[in-house]
Design an enzyme around this catalytic site. Structure first.
Site, PDB file in Angstrom:
ATOM      1  N   HIS A 147       0.796  -1.217  -0.025  1.00 49.22           N
ATOM      2  CA  HIS A 147      -0.085  -0.102  -0.070  1.00 49.22           C
ATOM      3  C   HIS A 147       0.911   1.214  -0.048  1.00 49.22           C
ATOM      4  O   HIS A 147       2.078   1.193   0.502  1.00 49.22           O
ATOM      5  CB  HIS A 147      -0.740   0.176   1.329  1.00 49.22           C
ATOM      6  CG  HIS A 147      -1.898  -1.019   1.503  1.00 49.22           C
ATOM      7  ND1 HIS A 147      -1.364  -2.237   2.111  1.00 49.22           N
ATOM      8  CD2 HIS A 147      -3.108  -1.267   0.939  1.00 49.22           C
ATOM      9  CE1 HIS A 147      -2.564  -2.756   2.000  1.00 49.22           C
ATOM     10  NE2 HIS A 147      -3.484  -2.457   1.575  1.00 49.22           N
ATOM     11  N   ASP A 171       2.408   1.855   3.274  1.00 45.52           N
ATOM     12  CA  ASP A 171       3.266   0.869   3.880  1.00 45.52           C
ATOM     13  C   ASP A 171       4.781   1.318   3.718  1.00 45.52           C
ATOM     14  O   ASP A 171       5.754   0.737   4.482  1.00 45.52           O
ATOM     15  CB  ASP A 171       3.040  -0.710   3.207  1.00 45.52           C
ATOM     16  CG  ASP A 171       1.470  -1.201   3.261  1.00 45.52           C
ATOM     17  OD1 ASP A 171       1.020  -0.922   4.401  1.00 45.52           O
ATOM     18  OD2 ASP A 171       1.355  -1.972   2.661  1.00 45.52           O
ATOM     19  N   MET A 180       2.860  -5.251  -8.097  1.00 50.33           N
ATOM     20  CA  MET A 180       1.573  -4.598  -7.719  1.00 50.33           C
ATOM     21  C   MET A 180       1.817  -3.633  -6.647  1.00 50.33           C
ATOM     22  O   MET A 180       2.448  -3.712  -5.561  1.00 50.33           O
ATOM     23  CB  MET A 180       0.696  -5.840  -7.517  1.00 50.33           C
ATOM     24  CG  MET A 180      -0.718  -5.319  -6.998  1.00 50.33           C
ATOM     25  SD  MET A 180      -0.688  -5.106  -4.945  1.00 50.33           S
ATOM     26  CE  MET A 180      -1.343  -6.471  -4.468  1.00 50.33           C
ATOM     27  N   GLU A 233     -10.858  -5.760  -5.957  1.00 53.08           N
ATOM     28  CA  GLU A 233     -10.651  -6.947  -5.219  1.00 53.08           C
ATOM     29  C   GLU A 233     -12.255  -7.039  -4.200  1.00 53.08           C
ATOM     30  O   GLU A 233     -12.376  -6.146  -3.279  1.00 53.08           O
ATOM     31  CB  GLU A 233      -9.629  -6.829  -4.069  1.00 53.08           C
ATOM     32  CG  GLU A 233      -9.660  -8.009  -3.065  1.00 53.08           C
ATOM     33  CD  GLU A 233      -8.453  -7.969  -1.993  1.00 53.08           C
ATOM     34  OE1 GLU A 233      -7.636  -7.466  -2.585  1.00 53.08           O
ATOM     35  OE2 GLU A 233      -8.279  -8.587  -0.922  1.00 53.08           O
ATOM     36  N   LYS A 287     -15.216  -8.371  -1.483  1.00 48.67           N
ATOM     37  CA  LYS A 287     -15.163  -9.035  -0.169  1.00 48.67           C
ATOM     38  C   LYS A 287     -16.493  -8.471   0.443  1.00 48.67           C
ATOM     39  O   LYS A 287     -17.080  -7.588   0.190  1.00 48.67           O
ATOM     40  CB  LYS A 287     -14.320  -8.292   0.750  1.00 48.67           C
ATOM     41  CG  LYS A 287     -14.271  -9.010   2.125  1.00 48.67           C
ATOM     42  CD  LYS A 287     -12.803  -8.463   3.190  1.00 48.67           C
ATOM     43  CE  LYS A 287     -12.753  -9.165   4.181  1.00 48.67           C
ATOM     44  NZ  LYS A 287     -11.762  -8.321   5.341  1.00 48.67           N
ATOM     45  N   GLU A 342      -9.845 -13.042  -3.673  1.00 50.14           N
ATOM     46  CA  GLU A 342      -8.822 -13.421  -2.541  1.00 50.14           C
ATOM     47  C   GLU A 342      -9.777 -14.618  -2.129  1.00 50.14           C
ATOM     48  O   GLU A 342     -10.935 -14.658  -1.843  1.00 50.14           O
ATOM     49  CB  GLU A 342      -9.128 -12.584  -1.407  1.00 50.14           C
ATOM     50  CG  GLU A 342      -8.229 -13.050  -0.247  1.00 50.14           C
ATOM     51  CD  GLU A 342      -7.967 -12.088   0.829  1.00 50.14           C
ATOM     52  OE1 GLU A 342      -7.413 -10.965   0.355  1.00 50.14           O
ATOM     53  OE2 GLU A 342      -8.364 -12.335   1.933  1.00 50.14           O
ATOM     54  N   HIS A 359     -12.236 -14.429   0.927  1.00 53.69           N
ATOM     55  CA  HIS A 359     -13.094 -13.458   0.869  1.00 53.69           C
ATOM     56  C   HIS A 359     -14.221 -14.265   0.268  1.00 53.69           C
ATOM     57  O   HIS A 359     -15.448 -14.225   0.502  1.00 53.69           O
ATOM     58  CB  HIS A 359     -12.834 -12.311   0.098  1.00 53.69           C
ATOM     59  CG  HIS A 359     -11.775 -11.479   0.598  1.00 53.69           C
ATOM     60  ND1 HIS A 359     -11.471 -10.063   0.018  1.00 53.69           N
ATOM     61  CD2 HIS A 359     -11.032 -11.367   1.825  1.00 53.69           C
ATOM     62  CE1 HIS A 359     -10.518  -9.445   0.738  1.00 53.69           C
ATOM     63  NE2 HIS A 359     -10.425 -10.280   1.930  1.00 53.69           N
ATOM     64  N   ASP A 413      -5.082 -13.139  -4.746  1.00 51.87           N
ATOM     65  CA  ASP A 413      -4.663 -13.031  -3.380  1.00 51.87           C
ATOM     66  C   ASP A 413      -5.035 -14.417  -2.800  1.00 51.87           C
ATOM     67  O   ASP A 413      -5.918 -14.805  -2.467  1.00 51.87           O
ATOM     68  CB  ASP A 413      -5.505 -12.060  -2.432  1.00 51.87           C
ATOM     69  CG  ASP A 413      -4.966 -10.586  -2.532  1.00 51.87           C
ATOM     70  OD1 ASP A 413      -3.887 -10.322  -3.466  1.00 51.87           O
ATOM     71  OD2 ASP A 413      -5.566  -9.646  -1.804  1.00 51.87           O
ATOM     72  N   ASP A 419     -12.525 -12.826   8.887  1.00 50.39           N
ATOM     73  CA  ASP A 419     -11.388 -12.796   7.894  1.00 50.39           C
ATOM     74  C   ASP A 419     -10.003 -13.351   8.720  1.00 50.39           C
ATOM     75  O   ASP A 419      -9.437 -12.459   9.267  1.00 50.39           O
ATOM     76  CB  ASP A 419     -11.154 -11.306   7.774  1.00 50.39           C
ATOM     77  CG  ASP A 419     -10.096 -11.198   6.329  1.00 50.39           C
ATOM     78  OD1 ASP A 419      -9.734 -11.799   5.776  1.00 50.39           O
ATOM     79  OD2 ASP A 419      -9.900 -10.025   6.041  1.00 50.39           O
ATOM     80  N   ASP A 447      -7.600 -15.007   7.116  1.00 46.40           N
ATOM     81  CA  ASP A 447      -6.132 -14.802   5.990  1.00 46.40           C
ATOM     82  C   ASP A 447      -5.008 -15.613   6.673  1.00 46.40           C
ATOM     83  O   ASP A 447      -3.853 -15.394   6.893  1.00 46.40           O
ATOM     84  CB  ASP A 447      -5.324 -13.201   6.642  1.00 46.40           C
ATOM     85  CG  ASP A 447      -6.417 -12.278   6.025  1.00 46.40           C
ATOM     86  OD1 ASP A 447      -6.940 -12.383   4.859  1.00 46.40           O
ATOM     87  OD2 ASP A 447      -6.271 -11.083   6.247  1.00 46.40           O
ATOM     88  N   ASP A 452      -1.752 -12.957   0.463  1.00 45.25           N
ATOM     89  CA  ASP A 452      -2.340 -11.984   1.390  1.00 45.25           C
ATOM     90  C   ASP A 452      -2.680 -12.632   2.413  1.00 45.25           C
ATOM     91  O   ASP A 452      -3.896 -13.035   2.738  1.00 45.25           O
ATOM     92  CB  ASP A 452      -3.522 -11.411   0.480  1.00 45.25           C
ATOM     93  CG  ASP A 452      -3.966 -10.160   1.403  1.00 45.25           C
ATOM     94  OD1 ASP A 452      -3.495  -9.836   2.451  1.00 45.25           O
ATOM     95  OD2 ASP A 452      -5.101  -9.450   1.240  1.00 45.25           O
TER      96      ASP A 452
HETATM   97  C1  GLT Z   1      -6.109  -5.796   3.672  1.00 44.95           C
HETATM   98  C2  GLT Z   1      -7.173  -6.701   3.087  1.00 44.95           C
HETATM   99  C3  GLT Z   1      -6.785  -7.503   1.844  1.00 44.95           C
HETATM  100  C4  GLT Z   1      -6.479  -6.490   0.713  1.00 44.95           C
HETATM  101  C5  GLT Z   1      -5.150  -5.605   1.112  1.00 44.95           C
HETATM  102  C6  GLT Z   1      -5.229  -4.690  -0.028  1.00 44.95           C
HETATM  103  S1  GLT Z   1      -5.104  -4.884   2.490  1.00 44.95           S
HETATM  104  O1  GLT Z   1      -5.268  -6.616   4.485  1.00 44.95           O
HETATM  105  O2  GLT Z   1      -7.795  -7.670   4.159  1.00 44.95           O
HETATM  106  O3  GLT Z   1      -7.681  -8.364   1.468  1.00 44.95           O
HETATM  107  O4  GLT Z   1      -6.111  -7.225  -0.282  1.00 44.95           O
HETATM  108  O5  GLT Z   1      -5.836  -3.502   0.157  1.00 44.95           O
HETATM  109 MN    MN Z   2      -6.555  -9.272  -0.399  1.00 47.13          MN
HETATM  110 MN    MN Z   3      -8.372 -11.322   3.768  1.00 53.64          MN
END
Ligand code: GLT
Ligand code: MN
Ligand code: MN
Length: 380
Positions: free
Chosen positions: A60, A63, A94, A187, A189, A223, A226, A251, A261, A263, A293
């Site tokens: 980002h 970041d 990216m 993206e 979600k 993702e 998501h 992702d 979420d 991850d 991600d």
């Molecule tokens: C954040 C989010 C991710 C996104 C990122 C990009 S940031 O951590 O949960 O799914 O891909 O903005």
């Molecule tokens: Mn993501």
């Molecule tokens: Mn996520």
């Protein structure tokens, strides 16, 4: 002298693995607890990931460059970062923009009900695109984390979609005016941090993209987690993006169904789903980044962080090896050929007996699935 065969699970830059700075850099903060790890400087992340065999990092805007940095400070930070990237032969394929952390975005960024906030968000995204161009990125991801609501009372969702469209159109115009070699990946979600986020799935993003001024410049960044949060099949989400030539980026992570979420480390939870996703990506010839991600567990110290990163890449390669074994497994290929044979050689449906043949035939999917299960479990 015997030479050892190369370890198939050791990642190489040619595997195109990338990580967000925010992933390995995640400090383990959650809604119930504070950070458990120290901030990792981007330079350390680049060094460690390159030693592990990654191809590059993503980021980002904030970041790398903190909010409120002067132009001079920003230029210095970018110069130093580029030097480190060059030292470690790491790419930045990216970049993305943080439109969710600062309280100014609490009612959304591109879909905030306040036009001043929308304007600020568009401007911030343009600067992030410029930063990406400077770092050599060709994909700009937009995750609309705050683009949603808790209740629909104050904002007509049709207006939100109109503002969203205007924002993306302004960004593609910015790319075209500056002749950047950059495409946007949206993206989806379904929820978190908002109760409901607009355009929650790949399908809704694709429908929206068709309404943009420059749909050819805009694709998706699905993702895994998501899709699962929405109870969907992540493999089918990615397949739909591929089918429309819109898989610009991905992702990779993991997630239990119907939870917050998470991850999780790629391939760590849904073993069969991860296998089918890798199979799809490998079968399709997808040439983009394989981007992780995900976050290390909150229990981990810095050693655990790098084990996590290594694990994401090793798991992708392990599933890829399973895909290779799938293609070469004689029993699996016999069952597939049998299914194919019945599909192709079954009678044309012209009368009751031929209709009955199709009613009564079996598809051997149980046998196939059991073979695949045993293959994945390492028993074949
Ligand atoms: C954040 C989010 C991710 C996104 C990122 C990009 S940031 O951590 O949960 O799914 O891909 O903005
Ligand atoms: Mn993501
Ligand atoms: Mn996520």
């Amino acid at each position: 002298m015997m030479t050892q065969p190369p370890d198939k699970l050791v990642p190489q830059p040619r595997d195109r693995f990338t990580f967000g700075l925010w992933t390995v850099g995640n400090r383990g903060r959650d809604p119930f607890g504070d950070a458990v790890r120290k901030t990792l400087p981007p330079t350390v992340i680049v060094r460690e990931l390159s030693q592990l065999g990654a191809y590059g990092v993503t980021l980002h805007d904030n970041d790398l460059v903190p909010m409120g940095a002067t132009l001079q400070e920003r230029d210095q930070i970018v110069r130093d970062f580029k030097a480190v990237l060059a030292d470690y032969h790491m790419a930045v394929p990216m970049v993305t923009v943080n439109l969710f952390y600062d309280p100014v975005f609490k009612d959304g960024a591109f879909t905030s009900s306040a036009s001043a906030v929308r304007g600020f968000a568009i401007d911030k995204a343009k600067r992030a695109i410029d930063l990406g161009q400077e770092l050599g990125a060709t994909i700009f991801v937009l995750w609309g984390g705050r683009e949603g609501v808790e209740g629909d009372g104050a904002k007509d969702p049709r207006n939100a979609l109109k503002w969203y469209r205007e924002a993306i159109d302004t960004l593609t115009a910015h790319i075209l005016t500056n002749r950047y070699n950059m495409r946007i990946a949206l993206e989806p979600k379904p929820n978190e941090p908002r109760s409901d986020i607009y355009l929650p799935t790949v399908g809704s993003m694709l429908g929206f993209i068709a309404t943009l001024s420059h749909p050819e410049l805009v694709g998706v960044n699905p993702e895994v987690a998501h899709a699962k949060m929405a109870g969907l099949n992540a493999v089918h989400e990615v397949a739909q993006a591929l089918d429309q030539g819109k898989l610009f980026h991905i992702d990779l992570n993991d997630q239990r169904l119907a939870r917050f979420d998470q991850d999780l480390r790629f391939g760590s939870d849904d073993v069969k789903g991860s296998f089918y996703l890798v199979k799809l990506l490998e079968d399709s010839g997808y040439q983009g980044s394989l981007h992780f991600d995900a976050h290390p567990y909150r229990t981990e110290d810095s050693q655990g962080v790098w084990e996590f990163a290594r694990g994401c890449m090793r798991s992708y390669l392990a599933y890829k090896e399973k895909v290779r074994q799938f293609r070469e497994d004689a029993d699996i290929q016999v069952v597939l050929a049998h299914i194919q044979h019945l599909n192709q050689e079954g009678p044309a449906i012209v009368d009751e007996p031929s209709l009955n043949w199709w009613r009564e035939r079996g598809y051997a999917y149980e046998e196939l699935d059991q073979l695949i299960t045993e293959l994945i479990l390492g028993l074949r």
